[in-house]
Design an enzyme around this catalytic site. Structure first.
Site, PDB file in Angstrom:
ATOM      1  N   ASP A  10      -0.936  -5.600   9.234  1.00  0.00           N
ATOM      2  CA  ASP A  10      -1.856  -4.616   8.783  1.00  0.00           C
ATOM      3  C   ASP A  10      -3.107  -5.442   8.411  1.00  0.00           C
ATOM      4  O   ASP A  10      -3.158  -6.037   7.494  1.00  0.00           O
ATOM      5  CB  ASP A  10      -1.391  -3.743   7.848  1.00  0.00           C
ATOM      6  CG  ASP A  10      -2.353  -2.635   7.330  1.00  0.00           C
ATOM      7  OD1 ASP A  10      -3.369  -2.407   7.951  1.00  0.00           O
ATOM      8  OD2 ASP A  10      -2.108  -2.063   6.399  1.00  0.00           O
ATOM      9  N   TRP A  42       0.844  -1.340  -0.037  1.00  0.00           N
ATOM     10  CA  TRP A  42      -0.037   0.013   0.009  1.00  0.00           C
ATOM     11  C   TRP A  42       0.872   1.254   0.045  1.00  0.00           C
ATOM     12  O   TRP A  42       1.850   1.373   0.824  1.00  0.00           O
ATOM     13  CB  TRP A  42      -0.913  -0.113   1.377  1.00  0.00           C
ATOM     14  CG  TRP A  42      -1.963   1.175   1.382  1.00  0.00           C
ATOM     15  CD1 TRP A  42      -2.405   1.770   0.538  1.00  0.00           C
ATOM     16  CD2 TRP A  42      -2.178   1.969   2.558  1.00  0.00           C
ATOM     17  NE1 TRP A  42      -3.364   2.880   0.998  1.00  0.00           N
ATOM     18  CE2 TRP A  42      -3.031   2.900   2.167  1.00  0.00           C
ATOM     19  CE3 TRP A  42      -1.407   1.835   3.786  1.00  0.00           C
ATOM     20  CZ2 TRP A  42      -3.657   3.797   3.207  1.00  0.00           C
ATOM     21  CZ3 TRP A  42      -1.877   2.854   4.766  1.00  0.00           C
ATOM     22  CH2 TRP A  42      -2.780   3.713   4.331  1.00  0.00           C
ATOM     23  N   ALA A  71      -6.724  -4.582   7.410  1.00  0.00           N
ATOM     24  CA  ALA A  71      -7.610  -3.742   7.002  1.00  0.00           C
ATOM     25  C   ALA A  71      -8.721  -4.224   6.276  1.00  0.00           C
ATOM     26  O   ALA A  71      -9.917  -3.281   6.193  1.00  0.00           O
ATOM     27  CB  ALA A  71      -6.882  -2.514   6.091  1.00  0.00           C
ATOM     28  N   LYS A 121     -13.525  -0.484   6.277  1.00  0.00           N
ATOM     29  CA  LYS A 121     -13.894  -1.117   5.165  1.00  0.00           C
ATOM     30  C   LYS A 121     -15.183  -2.310   5.818  1.00  0.00           C
ATOM     31  O   LYS A 121     -16.334  -2.370   5.022  1.00  0.00           O
ATOM     32  CB  LYS A 121     -13.149  -2.039   4.411  1.00  0.00           C
ATOM     33  CG  LYS A 121     -12.301  -1.349   3.641  1.00  0.00           C
ATOM     34  CD  LYS A 121     -11.133  -0.235   4.385  1.00  0.00           C
ATOM     35  CE  LYS A 121     -10.430   0.504   3.563  1.00  0.00           C
ATOM     36  NZ  LYS A 121      -9.258   1.231   4.318  1.00  0.00           N
TER      37      LYS A 121
END
Length: 410
Positions: A227, A146, A229, A262
């Protein structure tokens, strides 16, 4: 007549005028620039696949039913807007521990956590903790990753060591190259891992590969920084956390940056948390005290609304059931879109084997620019596109436009 006081005031004014002369213009964020390009495009059939938000079959980013209901409850029952404290919503943090680490983790004294402003806040808080604990710390970062990972973590002063992860042209995870790079890591080095639904590639490790990473982490004394997400948007909440949990269990220490933006669709509310696993309870409390001090210097108190909504949903059985159903629908829709795109051409078959919202198309920048100009299809210059940004009506037009621009020799 110029007095001493006037001269001093003039000098101070000149100093203020020169304050910003040392600044240099900075390049804009390329992904955010796509938002502006889409807005300026008058074509009614334009397709925005740049920004990472989920869209439904009609192309809208909905507010989930469970979120709407929880917001009504919050509006009717909340009695104050006073600060909660630096740790944020304590019950929310407990719920996130169980979601990330598995049922019962909230009672593990080795794991401490804070609410953060989204996953970005969690990543930056983790990076600041790392730098505070060890100014010479290094973190191994797979490429591509990312785009905001490097500035978020690197600008905190943590040394970055890049290594191969995904071959965009070959459309495969470079697992052997990744493992060879991690073999060079020193005990105490960190490794940044995408917990699931890799951004930007969509290419996750399989179960055997996760186990191999867990074994390496344990053997070499590495510290995973995970991470997470997109939990729940790959194959399901538990399935998406399985690999990360293997690695966390193998490590004496670990950090997990978690986002609910999300999977609850609360993007603009910025709902996240950072959890840290320490070697023992005493060390965990030291970590927690440092997290509180660092968070105080960055944002002082995290925003309440989104975390309160998530907490209400998970603590209300009927709302939790509704959210689980909606999350399953989103996950199924993403999987369906991947299958549809993959079915248009054998060269796109890899997309159905990947997970989450993103994939990278094997096309160059010229083809991406051509898609924008001629088709009104917007994506990152790298060919990274948001699968979940497609509607039922435009997926075929998108796929046919892409196939027309694929290299013949793939």
């Amino acid at each position: 007549m110029i007095t001493e006081g006037t001269a001093m005031a003039d000098m101070e004014q000149r100093e203020r005028a020169r304050l910003f002369e040392g600044l240099n213009p900075q390049p804009g964020d390329s992904l955010l620039a796509i938002i502006g390009m889409v807005r300026r495009d008058p074509r009614p059939d334009k397709i925005d696949l740049g920004v990472g938000v989920y869209r439904d079959a009609a192309g809208n980013t909905p507010i989930l039913r469970a979120v709407k209901k929880a917001e009504r409850i919050l509006n009717e029952t909340q009695e104050t807007k006073a600060y909660l404290g630096g740790e944020g919503d304590v019950r929310f943090v407990e719920l996130m521990k169980d979601m990330v680490f598995g049922a019962g983790a909230s009672s593990d004294p080795r794991i401490v956590g804070l609410q953060t402003p989204g996953g970005c806040g969690a990543l930056r808080l983790g990076a600041e903790l790392i730098r505070t604990a060890n100014p010479n710390a290094r973190i191994f970062v797979g490429q591509p990753t990312w785009p905001n990972h490097v500035p978020l973590i690197g600008s905190a002063g943590v040394g970055l060591v890049e290594h191969p992860y995904y071959d965009c042209e070959g459309r495969r995870v470079l697992f052997d190259e990744m493992m060879a790079a991690l073999e060079t890591a020193r005990a105490g080095d960190l490794v940044l891992l995408h917990g699931c639904c890799h951004n930007p590639a969509g290419a996750d490790l399989n179960a055997d590969q996760w186990q191999a990473v867990a074994d390496l982490v344990a053997r070499r004394g590495l510290i995973p920084f995970i991470d997470m997400a997109y939990q729940g948007l790959g194959h399901g909440l538990e399935e998406d956390a399985a690999g990360a949990r293997l690695v966390i269990a193998a490590a004496d220490q670990a950090l997990v940056a978690h986002s609910n933006d999300k999977n609850f669709g609360v993007y603009r509310d910025r709902v996240g948390s950072l959890h840290v696993k320490a070697a023992d309870e005493s060390q965990a409390q030291t970590v927690y005290s440092n997290l509180m001090v660092i968070a105080r210097t960055i944002w002082s108190m995290p925003p309440d609304h989104g975390a309160a909504v998530v907490r209400i949903i998970l603590d209300t059985p009927e709302l939790a059931a509704d959210w689980h159903a909606e999350l399953a629908e989103m996950c199924a829709r993403i999987r369906s879109l991947r299958a549809r795109i993959a079915g248009f051409d054998p060269r796109l078959a890899y997309i159905n084997e990947q997970n989450g919202m993103f994939s990278i198309l094997p096309i160059g920048g010229a083809a991406v620019a051509d898609l924008r100009e001629k088709e009104g299809i917007y994506m990152a210059n790298s060919g990274r596109f948001n699968v979940a940004g497609l509607s039922d009506d435009n997926v075929e037009r998108f796929a046919r436009a892409v196939v027309a621009r694929l290299p013949e020799n793939l």
